[in-house]
Scaffold this motif. Structure first.
Motif, mmCIF file in Angstrom:
data_model
loop_
_atom_site.group_PDB
_atom_site.id
_atom_site.type_symbol
_atom_site.label_atom_id
_atom_site.label_comp_id
_atom_site.label_asym_id
_atom_site.label_seq_id
_atom_site.Cartn_x
_atom_site.Cartn_y
_atom_site.Cartn_z
ATOM 1 N N UNK A 181 0.830 -0.993 -0.070
ATOM 2 C CA UNK A 181 -0.107 0.087 -0.064
ATOM 3 C C UNK A 181 1.047 1.274 0.098
ATOM 4 N N UNK A 182 0.387 2.246 -0.470
ATOM 5 C CA UNK A 182 1.069 3.381 -0.311
ATOM 6 C C UNK A 182 1.351 4.069 1.136
ATOM 7 N N UNK A 183 2.503 4.608 1.392
ATOM 8 C CA UNK A 183 2.755 4.992 2.863
ATOM 9 C C UNK A 183 2.006 6.091 3.035
ATOM 10 N N UNK A 184 1.823 6.966 2.302
ATOM 11 C CA UNK A 184 1.029 8.172 2.834
ATOM 12 C C UNK A 184 -0.620 7.843 2.685
ATOM 13 N N UNK A 185 -1.085 7.270 1.873
ATOM 14 C CA UNK A 185 -2.328 7.238 1.569
ATOM 15 C C UNK A 185 -2.861 5.954 1.923
ATOM 16 N N UNK A 186 -2.263 4.868 2.209
ATOM 17 C CA UNK A 186 -2.656 3.556 2.641
ATOM 18 C C UNK A 186 -3.506 2.961 1.614
ATOM 19 N N UNK A 187 -3.376 3.561 0.240
ATOM 20 C CA UNK A 187 -4.187 2.886 -0.887
ATOM 21 C C UNK A 187 -3.303 1.768 -1.369
ATOM 22 N N UNK A 188 -4.081 0.737 -1.834
ATOM 23 C CA UNK A 188 -3.295 -0.490 -2.403
ATOM 24 C C UNK A 188 -2.514 -0.280 -3.477
ATOM 25 N N UNK A 189 -1.423 -0.603 -3.629
ATOM 26 C CA UNK A 189 -0.370 -0.495 -4.846
ATOM 27 C C UNK A 189 -0.526 -1.926 -5.702
ATOM 28 N N UNK A 190 -0.730 -2.688 -4.948
ATOM 29 C CA UNK A 190 -1.068 -4.322 -5.220
ATOM 30 C C UNK A 190 -2.404 -4.877 -4.946
ATOM 31 N N UNK A 191 -2.718 -5.612 -5.634
ATOM 32 C CA UNK A 191 -3.947 -6.628 -5.180
ATOM 33 C C UNK A 191 -3.516 -7.403 -3.894
#
Length: 803
Positions: A137-147
């Motif tokens: 996940x993205x460090x700042x936004x916690x959005x998944x970068x990979x499934x």
């Protein structure tokens, strides 16, 4: 230990290419890699391009499973593997997360580097693998970068469990004398290690203790016998120690043991054996038949059913006197007495006894005969015995009324012992309370003590006691039965009071009754009776007695033409004799009634009683019927009398009525039938005039003078009537005062003459009543009555003519 673990981990990484995630990413399956990459690109596109749309990007990392050694003993957390994505540029913009089994507690991940470590030691036998999920996940936004992807951390097995026998210790049995290789039992050990990895779970069996008697198959664990002819009688129990070792039995493998208790079961391989060849027994001669007089025993080394022994007496001296049986509890031979012993006849017996197996095993018959023989000698001991009667019981006969003191028999007893003591006799007083008999104490003769009566007591049962003179305590008893024989003291008599009938149409020589006799004397089976007519009755012209010779006789007619009206009852005496000594006889009387019968001989009428009642009614029933008829007649008479009494009230309705009322009279008078108040006979017939006849209902107070004689002349009658009228007129005391005295006298001058039958001429006309015989059997009695009257009239007419 840390060095060893690192070395093993390094070797495993070299062997398994898919595990080298720290050097290069693992190569996943083709299909799964394509799907994973496409899915990763679909998720990364929005994050890079914002809301402009999705864009496929290449996924930089894919994995399937990691491996971790169990039982790790290092001080630092055990390194498991590394997660890395191509999107990670090393600028700490990507964060790695871990979830699933043991995430955070057992396994941990470095969020920046993606390194996975095991925090504690793992046990494969407790849990062989763990399923986790990883995501970048993205460090700042916690959005998944990979499934999010799922992977497995498998615990790598090491040989840390020894084989175990879960069912031990074992118990087994095998027959003794079994050949080599006989199956005994099978043992099984289990190893908790992974059987699919290495040799950690490959078990090999071996015997540590128990050779050379038994062997074990190293692969299957089957235990067999290793020595032939193992004898249970030598050694019965064996303990065998079995080892199970993993790693195929190689050096360094772990091992477990178990114990097997093996028992040799018994077979019938031993014959019975007597402990000695000669047995000496002593038996008193007073021993009872059927009692055990001695015991012998043969020992068998076998047990249970194989140790059962059968004893037999060899035919010879003792076979007739003794028998032997086996005691099932202790296998002893019990010698049984079959016949009474007599020291004076024989003092010793010698015989042989065989002891053999009851259940033979054919496998061991080649060993020889499975039996043993011993000699038994029995000495008979002398015992002081009571006297012995020469008979088990006595039966005596005596005639009744035999004079007292008559000898009826004797008993004999003797002492069979060597001392041969004299014997004295006595009668047990309990068996002869009335002292009917006496016995000579020396000779044993029994005599009567008083007169015997068979009719009172037909059989006496007494007990005779014989006692030895030199030993009064020793005595014996014998039963004596005395039968009291009958003498001919009672005459015979008719068995029942016979009353028979004879038909009026009976024929000559017809048997009308069969009768028999009885006698109170015994025996009834041997009695013989004879029947005959008395001498004074031999001229009887009506009936005779015919003896049939079988204790019965019959009444036979000697003529025909019996008439019940002329002679209704006949009495026939019969003399009955018996065959006793002295012979007795009696005379009985048979009653014969003349009856009317049908043509076939069936009874029709027998007497006045039989005319109204059916045949077969008893005398009591006839009397009861007659009493009922009499009671009914009395009731009818009383009823009629009461009715007449109500009509015959006094002329004055009330004598106590003092009022001056008009006196009324309701006396109607009885007319010619009233014979109580007035005597009308005088008016009917002047010849029967009675003097001084007064009224019965009123007592006359004045006396009337004598009446003149009345003649049959009509003038006299008129004078008589006038005189009576005057008397009534002057008689003021006899009511009714105004009654009219009438006289209905019919004189001789009647034109119709007298209608009375009293003065009619007695003219008997002879009439023939023979036509009644044609009317059938129902009118036969009536025809007989008028026929007898006709005969009587004809006889009287003939007599008058003769005179």
């Amino acid at each position: 230990m840390l060095t060893r673990n690192c070395l093993l981990l390094f070797l495993w990484i070299l062997v398994d290419e898919g595990s080298v995630s720290c050097l290069r990413p693992p190569t996943p399956p083709l299909g799964r890699s394509r799907t994973g990459r496409e899915h990763a690109r679909s998720l990364v596109g929005p994050m890079r391009n914002g809301a402009a749309g999705f864009q496929r990007v290449k996924r930089g990392w894919v994995w399937n499973q990691f491996f971790v050694l169990e039982e790790y003993m290092g001080s630092d957390p055990q390194y498991v593997g590394k997660l890395h994505t191509d999107l990670d540029r090393g600028d700490n913009a990507v964060k790695y997360t871990l979830s699933g089994d043991g995430a955070g507690s057992i396994f941990t991940i470095d969020q920046t580097t993606g390194d996975i470590h095991a925090l504690r030691s793992l046990d494969r036998e407790e849990k062989p693998y763990y399923t986790l999920r990883a995501q970048a996940v993205d460090m700042d936004t916690n959005r998944p970068l990979e499934p999010e992807s799922e992977f497995v951390i498998k615990v790598q097995d090491i040989n840390d469990n020894e084989p175990k026998f879960l069912e031990g210790p074992y118990t087994a049995s095998v027959p003794e004398m079994s050949p080599v290789g006989t199956y005994v039992t099978q043992v099984t050990a289990t190893d908790a290690d992974d059987p699919t990895y290495g040799n950690s779970a490959r078990v090999v069996y071996s015997i540590l203790h128990g050779q050379p008697y038994f062997s074990v198959d190293p692969k299957t664990g089957v235990i067999k016998t290793a020595l032939p002819n193992m004898d249970r009688e030598v050694k019965e129990q064996y303990q065998v120690l079995i080892q199970a070792k993993d790693m195929g039995g190689q050096l360094g493998g772990l091992a477990g043991t178990t114990t097997i208790n093996i028992t040799l079961s018994d077979v019938n391989d031993n014959p019975p054996r007597f402990s000695k060849s000669f047995f000496h027994l002593r038996v008193p001669e007073s021993s009872a038949v059927g009692s055990a007089v001695g015991r012998i025993k043969a020992h068998d080394l076998d047990i249970g059913r194989n140790a059962e022994v059968e004893y037999t007496i060899v035919p010879g001296d003792g076979g007739a006197m003794f028998d032997i049986t086996t005691n099932e509890h202790n296998q002893e031979g019990m010698i049984i007495l079959k016949r009474p012993l007599d020291y004076e006849s024989k003092k010793a017996y010698t015989f042989k006894v065989d002891a053999s197996n009851a259940h033979l095993d054919p496998r061991f018959q080649s060993f020889g005969a499975f039996k043993d023989t011993a000699t038994v000698k029995i000495n008979v001991l002398d015992v002081d015995e009571p006297p012995v009667f020469n008979k088990p019981s006595y039966v005596m006969d005596v005639y009744e009324d035999t004079p007292a003191g008559t000898i009826i028999g004797a008993v004999t007893a003797q002492d069979l012992d060597a001392s041969s003591s004299p014997v004295r006799y006595s009668i047990d007083w309990k068996s002869d309370l009335d002292s009917y008999f006496d016995i000579d104490p020396v000779e044993g003769t029994i005599s009567t003590n008083e007169l015997l009566d068979r009719e009172s007591i037909a059989q006496h049962n007494i007990s005779i006691v014989a006692t030895k003179l030199n030993s009064p305590v020793l005595s014996s008893r014998v039963a004596v039965t005395v039968h009291v024989l009958d003498i001919n003291e009672f005459p015979p008599e008719l068995s029942s009071p016979y009353e028979t009938f004879v038909c009026e149409n009976a024929k000559v020589g017809q048997v009308i009754q069969t009768f028999s006799a009885k006698d109170q004397d015994l025996p009834t089976a041997g009695q013989q009776f004879s029947f005959k007519s008395p001498k004074e009755d031999l001229i009887n012209k009506n009936f005779t007695i015919r003896d049939f010779g079988n204790n019965t006789a019959g009444i036979v007619t000697k003529r025909s033409g019996f008439r019940r009206r002329l002679h209704e009852i006949y009495f026939l005496p019969v003399v009955i004799d018996d065959n006793g000594y002295p012979p007795k006889s009696s005379t009985g009387t048979l009653t014969i009634r003349v009856c009317g019968c049908e043509a076939d001989g069936s009874l029709l009428t027998c007497s006045a009683e039989a005319i109204f009642l059916p045949v077969g009614l008893s005398t009591g029933a006839l009397i009861a019927i007659l009493l009922c008829i009499i009671i009914l007649l009395v009731i009818v008479v009383l009823y009629v009398g009461l009715r007449r009494q109500k009509k015959k009230e006094t002329l004055m309705s009330s004598k106590e009525d003092i009022r001056d009322n008009v006196i009324h009279y309701d006396d109607e008078g009885g007319g010619e039938e009233d014979t109580h108040a007035f005597d009308m006979g005088t008016l009917r017939n002047p010849k029967v005039v009675k003097e001084n006849l007064f009224r019965r209902d009123v007592k006359p107070e004045m006396k009337r003078g004598p009446r003149p004689p009345v003649s049959q002349d009509s003038a006299d009658i008129r004078d008589f009537i006038n005189q009576r009228l005057k008397e009534h007129d002057v008689d003021n005391s006899a009511p009714p005062y105004d009654s009219l005295a009438t006289y209905a006298y019919e004189g001789d001058g009647s034109v119709a003459e007298s209608l009375s039958s009293i003065e009619s001429l007695a003219i008997d006309l002879e009439e023939d009543y023979d036509y009644l015989n044609d009317w059938g059997p129902r009118f036969k009695t009536l025809a007989g009555i008028f026929g007898e009257q006709s005969e009587t009239q004809s006889d009287s007419t003939t007599t008058e003519n003769t005179h």
